[in-house]
Design a protein around this motif. Structure first.
Motif, PDB file in Angstrom:
ATOM      1  N   ILE A  84       0.127  -5.639   3.945  1.00 42.01           N
ATOM      2  CA  ILE A  84       0.000  -4.380   4.692  1.00 42.01           C
ATOM      3  C   ILE A  84       0.856  -3.294   4.055  1.00 42.01           C
ATOM      4  CG2 ILE A  84       0.398  -3.249   6.904  1.00 42.01           C
ATOM      5  CD1 ILE A  84      -0.037  -6.087   8.184  1.00 42.01           C
ATOM      6  N   MET A  85       2.115  -3.610   3.790  1.00 44.07           N
ATOM      7  CA  MET A  85       3.034  -2.608   3.250  1.00 44.07           C
ATOM      8  C   MET A  85       2.616  -2.175   1.844  1.00 44.07           C
ATOM      9  SD  MET A  85       4.953  -2.045   5.767  1.00 44.07           S
ATOM     10  CE  MET A  85       5.903  -0.811   4.874  1.00 44.07           C
ATOM     11  N   LYS A  86       2.118  -3.112   1.051  1.00 47.90           N
ATOM     12  CA  LYS A  86       1.674  -2.777  -0.306  1.00 47.90           C
ATOM     13  C   LYS A  86       0.442  -1.887  -0.255  1.00 47.90           C
ATOM     14  CE  LYS A  86       1.906  -3.282  -4.826  1.00 47.90           C
ATOM     15  NZ  LYS A  86       3.016  -2.681  -5.607  1.00 47.90           N
ATOM     16  N   LEU A  87      -0.457  -2.176   0.667  1.00 48.93           N
ATOM     17  CA  LEU A  87      -1.648  -1.332   0.809  1.00 48.93           C
ATOM     18  C   LEU A  87      -1.245   0.093   1.208  1.00 48.93           C
ATOM     19  CD1 LEU A  87      -4.729  -0.997   0.894  1.00 48.93           C
ATOM     20  CD2 LEU A  87      -4.647  -1.654   3.298  1.00 48.93           C
ATOM     21  N   VAL A  88      -0.331   0.204   2.160  1.00 45.22           N
ATOM     22  CA  VAL A  88       0.131   1.525   2.582  1.00 45.22           C
ATOM     23  C   VAL A  88       0.742   2.278   1.407  1.00 45.22           C
ATOM     24  CG1 VAL A  88       1.788   2.766   4.022  1.00 45.22           C
ATOM     25  CG2 VAL A  88       0.502   0.850   4.983  1.00 45.22           C
ATOM     26  N   SER A  89       1.625   1.626   0.675  1.00 39.43           N
ATOM     27  CA  SER A  89       2.289   2.260  -0.463  1.00 39.43           C
ATOM     28  C   SER A  89       1.281   2.690  -1.528  1.00 39.43           C
ATOM     29  CB  SER A  89       3.310   1.284  -1.065  1.00 39.43           C
ATOM     30  OG  SER A  89       3.943   1.864  -2.183  1.00 39.43           O
ATOM     31  N   ASN A  90       0.337   1.810  -1.834  1.00 36.09           N
ATOM     32  CA  ASN A  90      -0.684   2.123  -2.850  1.00 36.09           C
ATOM     33  C   ASN A  90      -1.552   3.306  -2.423  1.00 36.09           C
ATOM     34  OD1 ASN A  90       0.215   0.008  -4.411  1.00 36.09           O
ATOM     35  ND2 ASN A  90      -1.453  -1.385  -3.864  1.00 36.09           N
ATOM     36  N   ARG A  91      -1.951   3.320  -1.149  1.00 36.36           N
ATOM     37  CA  ARG A  91      -2.822   4.400  -0.669  1.00 36.36           C
ATOM     38  C   ARG A  91      -2.082   5.740  -0.657  1.00 36.36           C
ATOM     39  NH1 ARG A  91      -7.457   2.494   2.183  1.00 36.36           N
ATOM     40  NH2 ARG A  91      -8.218   0.861   0.771  1.00 36.36           N
ATOM     41  N   VAL A  92      -0.835   5.722  -0.218  1.00 36.18           N
ATOM     42  CA  VAL A  92      -0.054   6.964  -0.185  1.00 36.18           C
ATOM     43  C   VAL A  92       0.076   7.533  -1.593  1.00 36.18           C
ATOM     44  CG1 VAL A  92       2.244   7.933   0.221  1.00 36.18           C
ATOM     45  CG2 VAL A  92       1.203   6.419   1.922  1.00 36.18           C
ATOM     46  N   GLN A  93       0.358   6.671  -2.547  1.00 39.06           N
ATOM     47  CA  GLN A  93       0.499   7.119  -3.934  1.00 39.06           C
ATOM     48  C   GLN A  93      -0.807   7.704  -4.460  1.00 39.06           C
ATOM     49  OE1 GLN A  93       1.785   4.022  -6.619  1.00 39.06           O
ATOM     50  NE2 GLN A  93       2.028   5.416  -8.343  1.00 39.06           N
ATOM     51  N   LEU A  94      -1.919   7.035  -4.202  1.00 40.17           N
ATOM     52  CA  LEU A  94      -3.213   7.505  -4.689  1.00 40.17           C
ATOM     53  C   LEU A  94      -3.621   8.819  -4.037  1.00 40.17           C
ATOM     54  CD1 LEU A  94      -5.874   7.054  -6.276  1.00 40.17           C
ATOM     55  CD2 LEU A  94      -6.710   5.766  -4.284  1.00 40.17           C
ATOM     56  N   LEU A  95      -3.564   8.889  -2.724  1.00 35.66           N
ATOM     57  CA  LEU A  95      -4.039  10.071  -2.010  1.00 35.66           C
ATOM     58  C   LEU A  95      -3.121  11.270  -2.194  1.00 35.66           C
ATOM     59  CD1 LEU A  95      -5.259   8.393   1.298  1.00 35.66           C
ATOM     60  CD2 LEU A  95      -6.609   9.030  -0.702  1.00 35.66           C
ATOM     61  N   SER A  96      -1.830  11.015  -2.433  1.00 35.80           N
ATOM     62  CA  SER A  96      -0.894  12.110  -2.655  1.00 35.80           C
ATOM     63  C   SER A  96      -1.212  12.854  -3.952  1.00 35.80           C
ATOM     64  CB  SER A  96       0.549  11.589  -2.719  1.00 35.80           C
ATOM     65  OG  SER A  96       0.949  11.084  -1.479  1.00 35.80           O
ATOM     66  N   LYS A  97      -1.635  12.113  -4.953  1.00 40.16           N
ATOM     67  CA  LYS A  97      -1.887  12.744  -6.252  1.00 40.16           C
ATOM     68  C   LYS A  97      -3.335  13.205  -6.401  1.00 40.16           C
ATOM     69  CE  LYS A  97      -3.116   8.611  -8.947  1.00 40.16           C
ATOM     70  NZ  LYS A  97      -2.757   7.756 -10.090  1.00 40.16           N
ATOM     71  N   ASP A  98      -4.209  12.819  -5.472  1.00 39.41           N
ATOM     72  CA  ASP A  98      -5.622  13.173  -5.606  1.00 39.41           C
ATOM     73  C   ASP A  98      -6.176  13.665  -4.270  1.00 39.41           C
ATOM     74  OD1 ASP A  98      -8.278  13.454  -6.245  1.00 39.41           O
ATOM     75  OD2 ASP A  98      -8.356  11.626  -7.439  1.00 39.41           O
ATOM     76  N   PRO A  99      -5.899  14.930  -3.908  1.00 35.14           N
ATOM     77  CA  PRO A  99      -6.380  15.462  -2.625  1.00 35.14           C
ATOM     78  C   PRO A  99      -7.904  15.514  -2.526  1.00 35.14           C
ATOM     79  CG  PRO A  99      -5.445  17.199  -3.987  1.00 35.14           C
ATOM     80  CD  PRO A  99      -5.088  15.905  -4.644  1.00 35.14           C
ATOM     81  N   GLY A 100      -8.591  15.575  -3.666  1.00 33.60           N
ATOM     82  CA  GLY A 100     -10.051  15.556  -3.634  1.00 33.60           C
ATOM     83  C   GLY A 100     -10.576  14.241  -3.104  1.00 33.60           C
ATOM     84  N   LEU A 101      -9.941  13.163  -3.515  1.00 32.30           N
ATOM     85  CA  LEU A 101     -10.326  11.841  -3.020  1.00 32.30           C
ATOM     86  C   LEU A 101     -10.024  11.747  -1.527  1.00 32.30           C
ATOM     87  CD1 LEU A 101      -9.612   8.542  -4.917  1.00 32.30           C
ATOM     88  CD2 LEU A 101      -9.571   8.670  -2.437  1.00 32.30           C
ATOM     89  N   ALA A 102      -8.880  12.311  -1.139  1.00 30.88           N
ATOM     90  CA  ALA A 102      -8.527  12.326   0.281  1.00 30.88           C
ATOM     91  C   ALA A 102      -9.577  13.084   1.088  1.00 30.88           C
ATOM     92  CB  ALA A 102      -7.146  12.968   0.468  1.00 30.88           C
ATOM     93  N   TRP A 103     -10.072  14.184   0.542  1.00 29.58           N
ATOM     94  CA  TRP A 103     -11.121  14.962   1.230  1.00 29.58           C
ATOM     95  C   TRP A 103     -12.365  14.112   1.439  1.00 29.58           C
ATOM     96  CZ3 TRP A 103     -16.149  16.271   0.137  1.00 29.58           C
ATOM     97  CH2 TRP A 103     -16.730  17.248   0.966  1.00 29.58           C
ATOM     98  N   LEU A 104     -12.748  13.346   0.430  1.00 27.72           N
ATOM     99  CA  LEU A 104     -13.934  12.499   0.547  1.00 27.72           C
ATOM    100  C   LEU A 104     -13.800  11.527   1.714  1.00 27.72           C
ATOM    101  CD1 LEU A 104     -14.632  11.578  -3.201  1.00 27.72           C
ATOM    102  CD2 LEU A 104     -15.903  13.198  -1.788  1.00 27.72           C
ATOM    103  N   LEU A 105     -12.596  11.028   1.918  1.00 30.30           N
ATOM    104  CA  LEU A 105     -12.374  10.034   2.967  1.00 30.30           C
ATOM    105  C   LEU A 105     -12.227  10.637   4.356  1.00 30.30           C
ATOM    106  CD1 LEU A 105      -9.823   7.621   1.245  1.00 30.30           C
ATOM    107  CD2 LEU A 105     -12.223   7.146   1.780  1.00 30.30           C
ATOM    108  N   ARG A 106     -11.706  11.872   4.446  1.00 31.93           N
ATOM    109  CA  ARG A 106     -11.304  12.385   5.746  1.00 31.93           C
ATOM    110  C   ARG A 106     -12.100  13.558   6.290  1.00 31.93           C
ATOM    111  NH1 ARG A 106      -6.761  14.530   7.077  1.00 31.93           N
ATOM    112  NH2 ARG A 106      -6.965  13.680   9.156  1.00 31.93           N
ATOM    113  N   SER A 107     -12.755  14.300   5.435  1.00 34.01           N
ATOM    114  CA  SER A 107     -13.405  15.518   5.904  1.00 34.01           C
ATOM    115  C   SER A 107     -14.770  15.240   6.532  1.00 34.01           C
ATOM    116  CB  SER A 107     -13.577  16.491   4.735  1.00 34.01           C
ATOM    117  OG  SER A 107     -14.323  17.616   5.135  1.00 34.01           O
TER     118      SER A 107
END
Length: 202
Positions: A84-107
């Protein structure tokens, strides 16, 4: 001076990453062939030598984004709470550096502006994320390492909320100001404390 032509695969990758940058920084409405051409230093005609349409480009962008997301799933051989903690850390790192990817997931806009197959693929990876977390939590509960006094679905809400806040996703387009006063290390430590089973007092 002769300009070296880049391989087609490299050009396609550059355009896909440019799409994510434009979406993340300026919004989907700024994704035009003219803006994309300027971003990658090509003519608009050259773009359509690599992709038949803007829809196909968006489709491929989603598939690349999903590959990036898939790479954030930790090995299930880890202890449940570490998964769980590794998934959280990995996702935060990925989405922090790629807001476009974050938009795909959340908008919500993504559901209306992306090809149906792309939307379905994104929804599938979101469901896989929830299932991964659910399985890890249930296994941790069985082992006595994850708390049982809060149901797993409610814990998932806390986990997903932590990812969103730490990645700066409080709005569709993130800004670093959203998270500048938050300590990621302390927040992750607090999340671990929240998830961990309470040790009984002797």
């Amino acid at each position: 001076m002769t300009r070296t032509r880049k391989p087609a695969v490299q050009r396609r990758e550059e355009m896909i990453r440019a799409v994510l940058r434009i979406i993340g920084e300026k919004g989907i409405k700024s994704l035009t062939t003219a803006n994309l051409a300027r971003e990658v230093g090509l003519t608009t005609g050259a773009i359509f030598r690599h992709f038949r349409s803007l829809e196909e480009l968006l489709q491929e962008t989603v598939y690349v984004a999903i590959q990036d997301i898939e790479a954030t799933f930790p090995d299930t051989s880890l202890e449940p709470i570490e998964q769980i903690m590794k998934l959280v850390s990995n996702r935060v790192q990925l989405l922090s550096k790629d807001p476009g990817l974050a938009w795909l997931l959340r908008s919500d806009e993504a559901n209306h502006m992306l090809p149906v197959t792309a939307v379905n693929a994104l929804q599938a990876v979101v469901q896989r994320s929830r299932k991964y977390l659910l399985n890890a939590m249930k296994e941790g509960m069985d082992r006595g390492t994850v708390r049982k006094d809060i149901d797993a679905p409610e814990l998932i809400v806390i986990v997903m909320g932590t990812i969103q806040v730490l990645a700066g996703l409080t709005g569709i387009h993130r800004t670093q100001k959203n998270v500048e006063n938050i300590s990621k290390t302390k927040t992750l430590s607090a999340l671990r404390t929240i998830l961990s089973a309470r040790k009984s007092k002797k």
